[in-house]
Write a protein that holds these residues in place. Structure first.
Motif, PDB file in Angstrom:
ATOM      1  N   ASP A   4      -4.583  15.701  13.044  1.00 40.83           N
ATOM      2  CA  ASP A   4      -3.486  15.511  14.002  1.00 40.83           C
ATOM      3  C   ASP A   4      -3.991  14.845  15.279  1.00 40.83           C
ATOM      4  O   ASP A   4      -3.293  14.038  15.889  1.00 40.83           O
ATOM      5  N   ARG A  57      -7.107  19.841  22.774  1.00 41.87           N
ATOM      6  CA  ARG A  57      -6.317  21.039  22.596  1.00 41.87           C
ATOM      7  C   ARG A  57      -4.939  20.882  23.198  1.00 41.87           C
ATOM      8  O   ARG A  57      -4.726  20.146  24.142  1.00 41.87           O
ATOM      9  N   GLN A  58      -4.002  21.640  22.654  1.00 40.99           N
ATOM     10  CA  GLN A  58      -2.660  21.672  23.194  1.00 40.99           C
ATOM     11  C   GLN A  58      -2.614  22.659  24.349  1.00 40.99           C
ATOM     12  O   GLN A  58      -3.432  23.582  24.423  1.00 40.99           O
ATOM     13  N   ALA A 101      -7.977   9.971  -0.026  1.00 39.79           N
ATOM     14  CA  ALA A 101      -7.382   8.636  -0.026  1.00 39.79           C
ATOM     15  C   ALA A 101      -6.114   8.614   0.798  1.00 39.79           C
ATOM     16  O   ALA A 101      -5.845   7.658   1.531  1.00 39.79           O
ATOM     17  N   MET A 102      -5.347   9.705   0.710  1.00 37.66           N
ATOM     18  CA  MET A 102      -4.098   9.776   1.459  1.00 37.66           C
ATOM     19  C   MET A 102      -4.371   9.733   2.960  1.00 37.66           C
ATOM     20  O   MET A 102      -3.758   8.972   3.698  1.00 37.66           O
ATOM     21  N   VAL A 114       0.846  -1.194   0.000  1.00 35.53           N
ATOM     22  CA  VAL A 114       0.000   0.000   0.000  1.00 35.53           C
ATOM     23  C   VAL A 114       0.880   1.242   0.000  1.00 35.53           C
ATOM     24  O   VAL A 114       0.650   2.185  -0.759  1.00 35.53           O
ATOM     25  N   ARG A 130      -9.920  16.019  14.169  1.00 32.72           N
ATOM     26  CA  ARG A 130      -8.985  16.691  13.279  1.00 32.72           C
ATOM     27  C   ARG A 130      -7.878  15.681  12.979  1.00 32.72           C
ATOM     28  O   ARG A 130      -7.642  14.767  13.755  1.00 32.72           O
ATOM     29  N   PHE A 136       1.239   4.001  -2.917  1.00 28.91           N
ATOM     30  CA  PHE A 136       0.998   5.356  -2.499  1.00 28.91           C
ATOM     31  C   PHE A 136       2.106   6.293  -2.914  1.00 28.91           C
ATOM     32  O   PHE A 136       1.867   7.349  -3.470  1.00 28.91           O
ATOM     33  N   GLY A 150      -1.631  22.192  12.381  1.00 31.34           N
ATOM     34  CA  GLY A 150      -0.847  21.445  13.340  1.00 31.34           C
ATOM     35  C   GLY A 150      -0.955  22.048  14.723  1.00 31.34           C
ATOM     36  O   GLY A 150      -2.027  22.437  15.158  1.00 31.34           O
ATOM     37  N   ARG A 151       0.188  22.136  15.387  1.00 29.27           N
ATOM     38  CA  ARG A 151       0.141  22.507  16.794  1.00 29.27           C
ATOM     39  C   ARG A 151      -0.266  23.945  17.005  1.00 29.27           C
ATOM     40  O   ARG A 151      -0.801  24.292  18.041  1.00 29.27           O
ATOM     41  N   THR A 160      -5.589   6.222   3.981  1.00 27.99           N
ATOM     42  CA  THR A 160      -4.549   5.197   4.066  1.00 27.99           C
ATOM     43  C   THR A 160      -3.749   5.357   5.343  1.00 27.99           C
ATOM     44  O   THR A 160      -3.508   4.379   6.058  1.00 27.99           O
ATOM     45  N   PRO A 187      -8.188  26.890  17.390  1.00 29.94           N
ATOM     46  CA  PRO A 187      -9.172  25.816  17.453  1.00 29.94           C
ATOM     47  C   PRO A 187     -10.507  26.162  16.814  1.00 29.94           C
ATOM     48  O   PRO A 187     -11.147  25.302  16.245  1.00 29.94           O
TER      49      PRO A 187
END
Lengths: 255, 399
Positions: free
Chosen positions: B322, B383-384, B156-157, A124, B320, A128, A249-250, B160, A254
């Motif tokens: 992450d 949350r961080q 799809a990414m 896979v 989310r 990919f 990301g971080r 997977t 929110p």
């Protein structure tokens, strides 16, 4: 008989090598049709040779012929197909076609492990990566193979050397996977010891050192991969919180 | 007829036909119930136009799927475009072959067991389901790539990455059951939860059960893990360009996958066809009537899990990406590995079926997880800590 048989094997393999040579992508006039005809002929001849020496045509052998043909055909496609995605998918098909052969050899644990690990996880990621890297048209190195003759010749010699050894095998016609069929069709009361528990016992007693060493090796490889792929971030940027809106990301807002 | 069925091969053939027919019906009606349950949760009525209570809605939907124009967009990779829904659907269907439905059966009532009410009972039944499940990712990947749409490929990414990540804690949670039962054969796993001194695995290892449940949600791409079809972000998901019956196959495949997953978790943790103390549902009951009763109980348990799947879908919001990854790698994986390790310790001590030992260990691990996550101050999801505080008043009111 044995010498004749070996020469017949060599002849069919030469036929197969020629088929692969014609099928390999190259510029100029397409020789695909010739390759396909030769390939089908070589496959049929190999199967007939197998049938005449080792296997009959009855019972579970049908499964052997079916999956063997699919496996060999898709293996050829892996190296001859012009689109890398299809090559990877034919690789998956090869793996899936080999599993019935393993089950017929009563190695059902190996068969399923092959599907889970190879087809389900490793390939896979292959598929990919190829999909991600091949967005545009086909580059030249996919449309023309480098040194097709040498490659085919090397493959032919290796395969013929292995196949030639088959001539030395005793000539008895049996049904592959007699046991597997019997186990699948009898009532469940009379089960024997199955392959999985035998594999497990062997792994945990006789080969426990090798098993553990393999595990440690994989762990080292994994740690190494993580260490190599980890980005080095300067300490000050990593520590100070930077709530910038819109950053994924971080640092994401929110709501 | 009975003589023919006493051969396991022909009985399996009969079971195959029965299961495929029942499964296709169940998939169609899962969609109906999904819509009804969502309506119920959102205080609506749901489908009620076609037939009494809308019960013929699946037929109407099926007819619509069949008769719609079958569009293949330009610039798609046509072979793979057509192959992807077939893989998604076919792979979801063949997982059923090894589920144990009704234990052993004595067809002619002569006291001897004739056949097993199961299509196939290989020694590697559990691994078979895992292997088939791991193939289902190809339907999503190929579907996302072949239709030459960046949004679909992005889906799809995500999908997977999600499936590969959640396969690992799933495998670890299953290892707990395998170590406790000592076998990979699904029928034997059911039998190992029955009898004196044996209880369902959910009593012994509730934590592992919960982890398996969570990973099953992720494997089937259901909310809260349905990032593959996050329509607000990705237009539609990996099946954006699919229409008519090809979309229908993806859709039905998802439900088939859910049913397989439910059957799997029922067999592993909830005793399969068994209910404690109910006559007719014990291993010794091998009459045809008992078999039918067992199949009904098994189907009922699967239906209960299907309801849970739908309930969660219409209750929880989506993760989310992450959060999803952190939940798997930092949360579920260490916990499930600890659980698997604890199960081996129990086997070593000879306490693998003792309720206080197994359950106590699970509770201690749960408490430990909570304490560690508190101490580390980095929640596995959510949350961080280095984020600004959220104002709970709405922006309009704040102004």
């Amino acid at each position: 008989m044995n010498t004749e048989w070996s020469f017949m094997v060599y002849a069919t393999f030469a036929l197969g090598a020629a088929a692969v040579y014609f099928l390999l992508p190259h510029t100029g006039r397409s020789t695909k049709t010739a390759g396909h005809v030769l390939g089908v002929a070589a496959l049929a001849a190999t199967m007939v040779l197998c049938a005449s020496k080792f296997l009959g045509t009855e019972g579970a052998n049908i499964f052997f012929y079916l999956s063997a043909v699919v496996a060999v055909g898709s293996a050829v496609k892996v190296i001859t197909h012009e689109k890398p995605v299809y090559s990877a998918l034919y690789f998956v098909l090869t793996v899936l076609a080999i599993t019935p052969l393993l089950i017929l050899q009563e190695a059902e644990f190996l068969a399923v492990a092959l599907v889970i690990i190879y087809a389900g996880a490793i390939l896979v990621t292959y598929v990919f990566v190829i999909m991600l890297s091949q967005q545009g048209g086909q580059p030249m190195h996919d449309r023309q193979s480098r040194e097709p003759f040498l490659a085919v010749f090397g493959g032919f010699v290796t395969m013929a050397a292995i196949a030639g050894q088959m001539a030395a095998l005793p000539e008895e016609k049996g049904i592959v996977g007699d046991f597997a069929v019997a186990a699948a069709t009898t009532a469940i009361n009379d089960r024997g010891v199955d392959n999985t528990s035998l594999v497990g016992t062997a792994m945990m007693t006789e080969y426990v050192v090798a098993f553990e060493v393999a595990g440690v090796l994989l762990l080292i490889a994994m740690v190494g991969a993580i260490a190599m792929s980890k980005k080095r971030v300067p300490a000050e940027t990593a520590l100070t919180p930077m709530p910038v809106p819109g950053k994924v990301g971080r640092e994401v807002e929110p709501f | 007829m009975v003589e023919l069925l006493k051969d396991q091969f022909w009985f399996s053939a009969l079971m195959t036909v029965g299961i495929v027919v029942a499964l296709l019906t169940a998939q169609a009606y899962s969609i109906y119930f999904e819509r009804k349950i969502s309506a119920w949760i959102q205080d609506r009525i749901g489908p009620n136009r076609v037939g009494p209570l809308g019960l013929l809605q699946p037929l109407a939907d099926g007819g619509k799927f069949l008769l719609k124009e079958d569009i293949i967009p330009a610039n798609v990779d046509k072979p793979l475009f057509l192959l992807a829904p077939m893989i998604a659907f076919g792979v979801a269907m063949i997982g059923f072959a090894v589920l144990p439905w009704g234990g052993n059966v004595d067809l002619d009532a002569d006291g001897a067991v004739d056949v097993a009410a199961q299509v196939a009972d290989p020694g590697i039944g559990l691994l078979y389901i895992l292997g088939i499940g791991s193939l289902s990712v190809y339907g999503v990947v190929l579907g996302g790539w072949a239709n030459n749409n960046k949004y679909a490929f992005f889906a799809a990414m995500r999908s997977t990455a999600q499936m590969l990540s959640y396969e690992i804690p799933m495998g670890m949670a299953i290892v707990v059951v395998v170590i406790t039962a000592g076998t990979l054969r699904l029928e034997d796993i059911v039998l190992s939860q029955i009898g004196d001194g044996h209880v369902w695995n959910i009593v012994l290892h509730p934590f592992a059960f919960f982890i398996l449940l969570v990973t099953l949600f992720a494997e089937t791409n259901r909310t809260p893990f349905d990032l593959a079809e996050a329509e607000q972000e990705l237009v539609g998901g990996y099946h954006t360009e699919y229409g008519a019956l090809k979309f229908g196959m993806f859709f039905l495949g998802e439900y088939a996958h859910m049913i397989t997953g439910s059957g799997f978790i029922v067999v592993l943790f909830l005793g399969g066809w068994h209910l404690p103390g109910v006559p007719g549902l014990q291993p010794g009951d091998v009459s045809v009537g008992a078999m039918l009763l067992k199949i009904t109980v098994m189907a009922g348990k699967i239906a209960a899990f299907m309801f849970l799947f739908m309930w969660v879908r219409w209750t929880l919001p989506r993760f989310r990406f992450d959060q999803l990854m952190r939940l798997s790698w930092q949360g579920l994986l260490p916990i499930s590995m600890a659980l698997a390790g604890y199960a081996t310790v129990l086997v070593y001590l000879g306490k693998s079926t003792s309720i206080p030992w197994a359950l106590g260990g699970n509770i201690v691990l749960l408490a430990l997880t909570l304490v560690i996550s508190q101490l580390r101050q980095t929640p596995v999801t959510g949350r961080q800590t280095n984020m600004p505080a959220i104002s709970l008043t709405s922006p309009a009111k704040a102004r």
